[in-house]
Design a protein around this motif. Structure first.
Motif, PDB file in Angstrom:
ATOM      1  N   THR A   1       0.848  -1.191   0.000  1.00 15.45           N
ATOM      2  CA  THR A   1       0.000   0.000   0.000  1.00 15.45           C
ATOM      3  C   THR A   1       0.884   1.241   0.000  1.00 15.45           C
ATOM      4  O   THR A   1       2.063   1.181   0.332  1.00 15.45           O
ATOM      5  CB  THR A   1      -0.898   0.033   1.250  1.00 15.45           C
ATOM      6  N   GLY A   2       0.306   2.371  -0.375  1.00 16.05           N
ATOM      7  CA  GLY A   2       1.025   3.637  -0.292  1.00 16.05           C
ATOM      8  C   GLY A   2       1.929   3.976  -1.460  1.00 16.05           C
ATOM      9  O   GLY A   2       2.692   4.951  -1.396  1.00 16.05           O
ATOM     10  N   MET A   3       1.868   3.207  -2.535  1.00 15.18           N
ATOM     11  CA  MET A   3       2.734   3.479  -3.696  1.00 15.18           C
ATOM     12  C   MET A   3       2.431   4.847  -4.308  1.00 15.18           C
ATOM     13  O   MET A   3       3.333   5.547  -4.759  1.00 15.18           O
ATOM     14  CB  MET A   3       2.544   2.393  -4.763  1.00 15.18           C
ATOM     15  N   SER A   4       1.164   5.264  -4.277  1.00 14.27           N
ATOM     16  CA  SER A   4       0.759   6.496  -4.952  1.00 14.27           C
ATOM     17  C   SER A   4       1.339   7.751  -4.308  1.00 14.27           C
ATOM     18  O   SER A   4       1.520   8.766  -4.975  1.00 14.27           O
ATOM     19  CB  SER A   4      -0.771   6.597  -5.001  1.00 14.27           C
ATOM     20  N   HIS A   5       1.627   7.688  -2.998  1.00 19.79           N
ATOM     21  CA  HIS A   5       2.155   8.887  -2.343  1.00 19.79           C
ATOM     22  C   HIS A   5       3.604   8.717  -1.882  1.00 19.79           C
ATOM     23  O   HIS A   5       4.102   9.489  -1.079  1.00 19.79           O
ATOM     24  CB  HIS A   5       1.258   9.315  -1.171  1.00 19.79           C
ATOM     25  N   GLY A   6       4.276   7.685  -2.402  1.00 17.49           N
ATOM     26  CA  GLY A   6       5.712   7.551  -2.156  1.00 17.49           C
ATOM     27  C   GLY A   6       6.105   6.979  -0.813  1.00 17.49           C
ATOM     28  O   GLY A   6       7.262   7.092  -0.410  1.00 17.49           O
ATOM     29  N   HIS A   7       5.168   6.357  -0.095  1.00 18.34           N
ATOM     30  CA  HIS A   7       5.492   5.734   1.189  1.00 18.34           C
ATOM     31  C   HIS A   7       4.963   4.298   1.204  1.00 18.34           C
ATOM     32  O   HIS A   7       4.055   3.962   1.974  1.00 18.34           O
ATOM     33  CB  HIS A   7       4.893   6.535   2.351  1.00 18.34           C
ATOM     34  N   PRO A   8       5.554   3.438   0.352  1.00 17.29           N
ATOM     35  CA  PRO A   8       5.040   2.074   0.247  1.00 17.29           C
ATOM     36  C   PRO A   8       5.307   1.236   1.496  1.00 17.29           C
ATOM     37  O   PRO A   8       6.376   1.325   2.106  1.00 17.29           O
ATOM     38  CB  PRO A   8       5.797   1.504  -0.960  1.00 17.29           C
ATOM     39  N   ILE A   9       4.300   0.448   1.864  1.00 12.01           N
ATOM     40  CA  ILE A   9       4.392  -0.435   3.026  1.00 12.01           C
ATOM     41  C   ILE A   9       3.915  -1.824   2.617  1.00 12.01           C
ATOM     42  O   ILE A   9       2.821  -1.972   2.065  1.00 12.01           O
ATOM     43  CB  ILE A   9       3.540   0.092   4.193  1.00 12.01           C
ATOM     44  N   ARG A  10       4.749  -2.838   2.906  1.00 13.17           N
ATOM     45  CA  ARG A  10       4.358  -4.211   2.563  1.00 13.17           C
ATOM     46  C   ARG A  10       3.701  -4.888   3.761  1.00 13.17           C
ATOM     47  O   ARG A  10       4.218  -4.851   4.876  1.00 13.17           O
ATOM     48  CB  ARG A  10       5.583  -5.029   2.122  1.00 13.17           C
ATOM     49  N   CYS A  11       2.551  -5.472   3.513  1.00  7.90           N
ATOM     50  CA  CYS A  11       1.832  -6.192   4.560  1.00  7.90           C
ATOM     51  C   CYS A  11       1.048  -7.336   3.921  1.00  7.90           C
ATOM     52  O   CYS A  11       1.091  -7.527   2.708  1.00  7.90           O
ATOM     53  CB  CYS A  11       0.908  -5.265   5.347  1.00  7.90           C
ATOM     54  N   ILE A  12       0.367  -8.099   4.743  1.00  6.20           N
ATOM     55  CA  ILE A  12      -0.423  -9.223   4.242  1.00  6.20           C
ATOM     56  C   ILE A  12      -1.830  -8.749   3.912  1.00  6.20           C
ATOM     57  O   ILE A  12      -2.443  -7.998   4.663  1.00  6.20           O
ATOM     58  CB  ILE A  12      -0.449 -10.365   5.279  1.00  6.20           C
TER      59      ILE A  12
ATOM     60  N   GLY B   1      -7.971   8.118  -5.719  1.00  3.54           N
ATOM     61  CA  GLY B   1      -7.275   9.394  -5.549  1.00  3.54           C
ATOM     62  C   GLY B   1      -7.456  10.045  -4.191  1.00  3.54           C
ATOM     63  O   GLY B   1      -7.362  11.275  -4.058  1.00  3.54           O
ATOM     64  N   ALA B   2      -7.705   9.255  -3.174  1.00  2.00           N
ATOM     65  CA  ALA B   2      -7.885   9.797  -1.822  1.00  2.00           C
ATOM     66  C   ALA B   2      -6.624  10.529  -1.357  1.00  2.00           C
ATOM     67  O   ALA B   2      -5.511  10.167  -1.728  1.00  2.00           O
ATOM     68  CB  ALA B   2      -8.226   8.670  -0.849  1.00  2.00           C
ATOM     69  N   GLY B   3      -6.817  11.546  -0.550  1.00  2.00           N
ATOM     70  CA  GLY B   3      -5.694  12.319  -0.036  1.00  2.00           C
ATOM     71  C   GLY B   3      -5.008  11.628   1.127  1.00  2.00           C
ATOM     72  O   GLY B   3      -5.525  10.675   1.712  1.00  2.00           O
ATOM     73  N   MET B   4      -3.827  12.152   1.486  1.00  2.00           N
ATOM     74  CA  MET B   4      -3.039  11.562   2.565  1.00  2.00           C
ATOM     75  C   MET B   4      -3.797  11.538   3.893  1.00  2.00           C
ATOM     76  O   MET B   4      -3.706  10.581   4.658  1.00  2.00           O
ATOM     77  CB  MET B   4      -1.728  12.338   2.729  1.00  2.00           C
ATOM     78  N   GLU B   5      -4.555  12.606   4.156  1.00  2.00           N
ATOM     79  CA  GLU B   5      -5.260  12.692   5.431  1.00  2.00           C
ATOM     80  C   GLU B   5      -6.250  11.546   5.596  1.00  2.00           C
ATOM     81  O   GLU B   5      -6.334  10.919   6.656  1.00  2.00           O
ATOM     82  CB  GLU B   5      -5.984  14.041   5.543  1.00  2.00           C
ATOM     83  N   GLU B   6      -6.994  11.266   4.532  1.00  2.00           N
ATOM     84  CA  GLU B   6      -7.973  10.183   4.580  1.00  2.00           C
ATOM     85  C   GLU B   6      -7.295   8.824   4.719  1.00  2.00           C
ATOM     86  O   GLU B   6      -7.730   7.960   5.494  1.00  2.00           O
ATOM     87  CB  GLU B   6      -8.841  10.192   3.315  1.00  2.00           C
TER      88      GLU B   6
END
Length: 308
Positions: A221-232, A247-252
């Motif tokens: 997750t998070g590829m769109s805003h440059g902070h990708p996190i790998r999880c199950i 296209g949800a914003g970072m806050e949401e």
């Protein structure tokens, strides 16, 4: 097995436990250190005095070396860095930032500094700043990841710096250990496999979710805003990816994941919480003690490398 890392850190085996938030606390750190590796207390966003308490409790369980992992984006990072010095901890690993401004204080107090890097450029920068070694972490790892794979990143970092390199990302057995050494690494760092260790305080449902994971269950997750996190993959990741696509914003997005790692690790909500784990989750089939994990990896890895 003697390498520059075992000599540098005063440990028996070139195995380091990842500094995972909510998972890497004193029980796990002490157990890994007692088994001959280097255990780490993950400071994450914990209050500084909680980190101090964790250090004290680890010392009650082991007289072997252990370290503290500091997330530099944490507003309390500088205070935690001072606590490390005050408590005489001799190893820190760092993530999510550049530790250069803290380096003089650590070096004056003989603290070994090992930043986690995801690129050759960052590895070179850390070497110039005075790092004693670097962890080259590939995108196979759980949690926050970079863009390069372990197979491609490790040899390029090894060629680029003169300090020892520790390989991380996608390592869970003796085969991965041996492969890391063939790429030029002098130690490995592992997180996911230690999440399921007997001594880990990880909720039983979190451990079970990793043990039951298949090879295709990993999600980023998070590829769109440059902070990708790998999880199950679970309900939380599905909802996060849906919002990202819309296209949800970072806050949401941040609101969706607020407290979600604690929800999974501590409360055992592996449906709506964040189950951080690497791509090798599908290789982990049972809960084992830290000693059994390390002995198995060293035994198999040594044979493959022709060191026994």
């Amino acid at each position: 097995m003697k390498t520059r890392i075992t000599e540098l850190l005063g440990i028996e085996y070139p195995i380091i436990q990842g500094g995972m938030a909510w998972v890497a606390e004193y029980h796990l750190a002490a157990a890994v250190s007692n088994a001959g590796g280097l255990g780490l207390i993950g400071a994450a966003s914990a209050p500084p005095e909680v980190v101090r308490e964790q250090i004290h409790k680890a010392r009650e369980l082991t007289d072997k070396p252990f370290g503290v992992n500091i997330m530099l984006m944490n507003p309390n990072a500088e205070e935690v860095a001072r606590i490390v010095v005050e408590e005489g901890v001799k190893v820190v690993t760092t993530g999510a930032g550049n530790p250069a401004k803290l380096m003089p204080m650590w070096k004056e107090n003989n603290v070994k500094v090992i930043p986690v890097v995801a690129s050759v450029a960052m590895a070179k920068l850390m070497e110039r700043a005075g790092a004693d070694a670097v962890v080259a972490e590939g995108m196979e790892a759980g949690g926050h990841i970079g863009a390069a794979t372990t197979m491609t990143l490790v040899p390029q970092v090894v060629d680029a710096v003169s300090i020892p390199v520790i390989a991380a990302g996608g390592i869970a057995d003796g085969r991965g250990f041996a492969a890391a050494f063939m790429l030029g690494a002098e130690a490995v760092q592992m997180g996911t496999v230690f999440c399921t260790a007997t001594e880990a305080i990880t909720h039983a449902k979190y451990k079970e979710r990793i043990i039951k994971a298949k090879d295709i269950d990993s999600e980023v997750t998070g590829m769109s805003h440059g902070h990708p996190i790998r999880c199950i993959r679970n309900n939380m990741t599905k909802e996060y990816l849906r919002l990202e696509k819309e296209g949800a914003g970072m806050e949401e997005l941040e609101y969706l994941t607020l407290g979600s790692l604690r929800k999974a690790v501590v409360e055992g909500d592996v449906v709506n919480g964040t189950v951080m784990a690497g791509q090798i989750a599908g290789m982990i089939k049972q809960e084992k003690s830290c000693a059994a994990i390390i002995e198995g990896i060293i035994g198999e890895g040594s044979k493959l490398l022709g060191r026994v």
